[in-house]
Enzyme design. Structure first.
Site, PDB file in Angstrom:
ATOM      1  N   CYS A  44      16.371  54.018 -26.545  1.00 39.70           N
ATOM      2  CA  CYS A  44      15.963  52.674 -26.963  1.00 39.70           C
ATOM      3  C   CYS A  44      14.470  52.455 -26.733  1.00 39.70           C
ATOM      4  CB  CYS A  44      16.760  51.619 -26.196  1.00 39.70           C
ATOM      5  SG  CYS A  44      18.517  51.981 -26.170  1.00 39.70           S
ATOM      6  N   ARG A  72      23.259  65.869  -7.677  1.00 38.81           N
ATOM      7  CA  ARG A  72      24.643  65.559  -8.089  1.00 38.81           C
ATOM      8  C   ARG A  72      25.469  66.812  -8.353  1.00 38.81           C
ATOM      9  NH1 ARG A  72      23.640  59.986 -11.520  1.00 38.81           N
ATOM     10  NH2 ARG A  72      22.915  58.863  -9.694  1.00 38.81           N
TER      11      ARG A  72
HETATM   12  C1  LIG Z   1      15.119  54.312 -31.716  1.00 43.19           C
HETATM   13  C2  LIG Z   1      16.367  53.745 -31.112  1.00 43.19           C
HETATM   14  C3  LIG Z   1      16.321  52.513 -30.495  1.00 43.19           C
HETATM   15  C4  LIG Z   1      17.485  51.972 -29.942  1.00 43.19           C
HETATM   16  N1  LIG Z   1      17.404  50.746 -29.338  1.00 43.19           N
HETATM   17  C5  LIG Z   1      18.530  50.210 -28.789  1.00 43.19           C
HETATM   18  C6  LIG Z   1      18.473  48.962 -28.114  1.00 43.19           C
HETATM   19  O1  LIG Z   1      17.411  48.346 -28.012  1.00 43.19           O
HETATM   20  N2  LIG Z   1      19.619  48.459 -27.594  1.00 43.19           N
HETATM   21  C7  LIG Z   1      20.819  49.146 -27.675  1.00 43.19           C
HETATM   22  O2  LIG Z   1      21.825  48.659 -27.174  1.00 43.19           O
HETATM   23  N3  LIG Z   1      20.894  50.348 -28.279  1.00 43.19           N
HETATM   24  C8  LIG Z   1      19.779  50.890 -28.833  1.00 43.19           C
HETATM   25  N4  LIG Z   1      19.853  52.128 -29.430  1.00 43.19           N
HETATM   26  C9  LIG Z   1      21.151  52.823 -29.470  1.00 43.19           C
HETATM   27  C10 LIG Z   1      21.378  53.574 -28.165  1.00 43.19           C
HETATM   28  O3  LIG Z   1      20.249  54.320 -27.858  1.00 43.19           O
HETATM   29  C11 LIG Z   1      22.603  54.461 -28.325  1.00 43.19           C
HETATM   30  O4  LIG Z   1      23.708  53.618 -28.527  1.00 43.19           O
HETATM   31  C12 LIG Z   1      22.852  55.354 -27.120  1.00 43.19           C
HETATM   32  O5  LIG Z   1      21.752  56.168 -26.853  1.00 43.19           O
HETATM   33  C13 LIG Z   1      24.059  56.229 -27.393  1.00 43.19           C
HETATM   34  O6  LIG Z   1      24.240  57.107 -26.327  1.00 43.19           O
HETATM   35  P1  LIG Z   1      25.106  58.428 -26.533  1.00 43.19           P
HETATM   36  O7  LIG Z   1      25.052  59.162 -25.249  1.00 43.19           O
HETATM   37  O8  LIG Z   1      26.417  58.092 -27.118  1.00 43.19           O
HETATM   38  O9  LIG Z   1      24.356  59.214 -27.660  1.00 43.19           O
HETATM   39  P2  LIG Z   1      22.914  59.923 -27.620  1.00 43.19           P
HETATM   40  O10 LIG Z   1      21.997  59.156 -26.747  1.00 43.19           O
HETATM   41  O11 LIG Z   1      22.566  60.171 -29.036  1.00 43.19           O
HETATM   42  O12 LIG Z   1      23.233  61.302 -26.877  1.00 43.19           O
HETATM   43  C14 LIG Z   1      23.986  62.308 -27.492  1.00 43.19           C
HETATM   44  C15 LIG Z   1      23.455  63.606 -26.980  1.00 43.19           C
HETATM   45  O13 LIG Z   1      24.319  64.644 -27.406  1.00 43.19           O
HETATM   46  C16 LIG Z   1      23.528  65.747 -27.805  1.00 43.19           C
HETATM   47  N5  LIG Z   1      24.343  66.521 -28.730  1.00 43.19           N
HETATM   48  C17 LIG Z   1      24.746  66.166 -29.979  1.00 43.19           C
HETATM   49  N6  LIG Z   1      25.509  67.129 -30.515  1.00 43.19           N
HETATM   50  C18 LIG Z   1      25.596  68.105 -29.575  1.00 43.19           C
HETATM   51  C19 LIG Z   1      26.247  69.363 -29.529  1.00 43.19           C
HETATM   52  N7  LIG Z   1      26.968  69.808 -30.571  1.00 43.19           N
HETATM   53  N8  LIG Z   1      26.138  70.118 -28.426  1.00 43.19           N
HETATM   54  C20 LIG Z   1      25.424  69.683 -27.358  1.00 43.19           C
HETATM   55  N9  LIG Z   1      24.760  68.500 -27.355  1.00 43.19           N
HETATM   56  C21 LIG Z   1      24.866  67.722 -28.446  1.00 43.19           C
HETATM   57  C22 LIG Z   1      22.308  65.117 -28.442  1.00 43.19           C
HETATM   58  O14 LIG Z   1      21.211  65.997 -28.458  1.00 43.19           O
HETATM   59  C23 LIG Z   1      22.066  63.932 -27.524  1.00 43.19           C
HETATM   60  O15 LIG Z   1      21.203  64.222 -26.467  1.00 43.19           O
HETATM   61  C24 LIG Z   1      18.701  52.696 -30.004  1.00 43.19           C
HETATM   62  C25 LIG Z   1      18.738  53.948 -30.616  1.00 43.19           C
HETATM   63  C26 LIG Z   1      17.595  54.473 -31.157  1.00 43.19           C
HETATM   64  C27 LIG Z   1      17.649  55.812 -31.816  1.00 43.19           C
END
Ligand SMILES: Cc1cc2nc3c(=O)[nH]c(=O)nc-3n(C[C@H](O)[C@H](O)[C@H](O)COP(=O)(O)OP(=O)(O)OC[C@H]3O[C@@H](n4cnc5c(N)ncnc54)[C@H](O)[C@@H]3O)c2cc1C
Length: 437
Positions: A44, A72
């Site tokens: 974010c 951890r």
């Molecule tokens: C520019 C931006 C701004 C945002 N601003 C906001 C905000 O202001 N407020 C808000 O609530 N939300 C915001 N969001 C959304 C928020 O960041 C996401 O909802 C959150 O990061 C999701 O977390 P996650 O762990 O599910 O996914 P991610 O953070 O996408 O993490 C997934 C991880 O899995 C890894 N991965 C994927 N496939 C594989 C694989 N096959 N093998 C190994 N690793 C893999 C990826 O590299 C990544 O590191 C924003 C998103 C972006 C892109």
């Protein structure tokens, strides 16, 4: 002995899952496989690194890899991409610099997040094309901006990431055009509310709505194109292994974040958790739910007991000088769902009328049968972020318009009129309900 707990993805959900698993089981072998070179950072914050508000990319990293490994005892493996899942053998196929290897698990937590949708927008040869989804993306784009070679940019997509990116580029002195295929900005708001944001965006950058990006790019030939055309759940690996999917192709989970595959949990942007207002799963990819679903998945996968209470779709975004917030359902969303709903709009003030700096705050309250609060949208230069959370709490508690009107909210002239804008909109809704009764 219980075998390894493996987490796919080292983002917000993945590192929350791994940390929660460590708390639930101090002795368990915990492995996190992350495809990029970074883990545990704030996605974010990426637009704020581009703009320079956050000068140092490293400060977006919550904890360095060594913290997880040493403090951890989590085996965090970077540049390790899961490419397939063999549920019968309980193995993940992982691509690393050394080739593809198999990693066995007893319990698996899938937190692979989202992937930017990349529509086939034809971009002129020689134009730099970027997305803003990973730290690597932001570092590369920031370096390009720092090089001084970008004078003009087209941001494709006027959702919240597109608008945050446009603001960041504008702050760096770039002449920005936002191109959006749809007829409005921020389609997660009702049209009349979004129109207020649109007007404000036009003060700062050029905005082309209802416009196909291809011809614009061909004609303008900007130095930079940033694609901000939405996000899809990266559910492919688990889905290919047979996991059930729902809205938008996101993984379906129960309230313990269990998928329908044995020993496989999932969390974050790749899942569709329960939406409390809709009463069904919904794909709402946002940070707080990613952290919290990750924590629930990790706790349960490690043998603990936790449940996720669901989302109500609360979000807030800064668009230049505006705070724009929403929670629950918009009127359009309620109607699309077949829910009878009405919207009540008021424009009140952020502070007491006489207090310097008071600015208009627009509030739309969406309510349904019996006056049940279904959602709210707020737009103003201040005061939207603080109030959307009150409505989010109201949604969690299942309050109606009368309950909202009766809330004892804080008041002091610098922060609110004596009748808070939420009380004003609730009273207006009460009058409307009385008229139609
Ligand atoms: C520019 C931006 C701004 C945002 N601003 C906001 C905000 O202001 N407020 C808000 O609530 N939300 C915001 N969001 C959304 C928020 O960041 C996401 O909802 C959150 O990061 C999701 O977390 P996650 O762990 O599910 O996914 P991610 O953070 O996408 O993490 C997934 C991880 O899995 C890894 N991965 C994927 N496939 C594989 C694989 N096959 N093998 C190994 N690793 C893999 C990826 O590299 C990544 O590191 C924003 C998103 C972006 C892109």
């Amino acid at each position: 002995m219980t075998g390894a707990l493996v987490v796919l993805g080292g983002g917000a959900a993945g590192m929350s899952a791994a940390s929660a698993a460590r708390r639930a089981d101090p002795d368990r072998e915990i492995v996190v496989l992350e495809s990029t070179g970074h883990a545990a950072y704030g996605l974010c914050g990426l637009p704020y690194h581009l703009s320079g508000v956050v000068p140092d990319a490293e400060s977006l990293v919550s904890y360095p890899p060594a913290f997880f490994r040493e403090r951890r005892r989590i085996d965090l493996r970077l540049h390790a991409e899961a490419v397939a899942l063999d549920v019968a053998r309980r193995e993940v196929h992982v691509r690393t610099a050394g080739g593809v290897e198999r990693v066995g698990y007893t319990d698996l937590v899938v937190t692979t997040g989202g992937t930017p949708s990349r529509p086939p927008v034809p971009v002129p040869d020689g134009t730099a094309v970027h997305t803003v989804r990973t730290l690597e993306d932001a570092v590369a784009l920031r370096a390009l901006l720092d090089s001084g070679r970008v004078r003009t940019a087209a941001v494709v997509g006027a959702g919240y990431i597109g608008l945050e990116t446009a603001e960041a580029l504008h702050a760096r002195g770039v002449r920005v055009t936002v191109v959006e295929r749809l007829d409005g900005v921020l389609t997660t708001l009702d049209e009349p509310v979004a129109a207020r944001v649109e007007e404000h965006v036009r003060v700062h950058v050029e905005l082309l709505l209802g416009t196909d990006a291809g011809p614009v790019l061909a004609e303008r030939r900007p130095d930079l194109v940033v694609l901000c055309t939405g996000v899809r759940p990266a559910a492919g690996i688990a889905a290919a292994a047979g996991a059930a999917t729902g809205p938008g192709g996101a993984l379906l989970v129960d309230d313990r974040m269990r998928t329908d595959l044995p020993g496989v949990w999932a969390a974050g942007d790749c899942v569709a958790p329960h939406h409390r207002v809709l009463g069904r799963p919904a794909f709402v990819p946002l940070g707080p739910a990613a952290n919290r679903t990750g924590r629930v998945a990790g706790t349960n996968a490690a043998g603990g007991d936790a449940r996720f209470g669901g989302v109500v779709g609360t979000a807030v975004v800064k668009v230049f000088d505006l705070e724009v917030a929403r929670t629950g359902l918009t009127l359009a969303e309620a109607r699309a769902e077949g829910v009878a709903a009405t919207a009540t709009d008021v424009t009140s003030r952020s502070r007491a009328k006489y207090y310097p700096g008071a600015v208009p705050l627009h509030v739309r309250l969406v309510h349904g049968a019996g006056g049940r609060v279904l959602g709210a949208q707020l737009v103003g230069r201040e005061g939207a972020a603080k109030r959307v959370d009150v409505v989010a709490a109201a949604l969690h508690a299942g309050l109606d318009v009368d309950d909202l009107a009766a809330l004892d909210l804080a008041y002091a002239p610098p922060y609110s009129p004596v009748y808070d804008p939420l009380l004003v909109v609730a009273q207006a809704a009460q009058r409307e309900l009385a008229r139609v009764a």
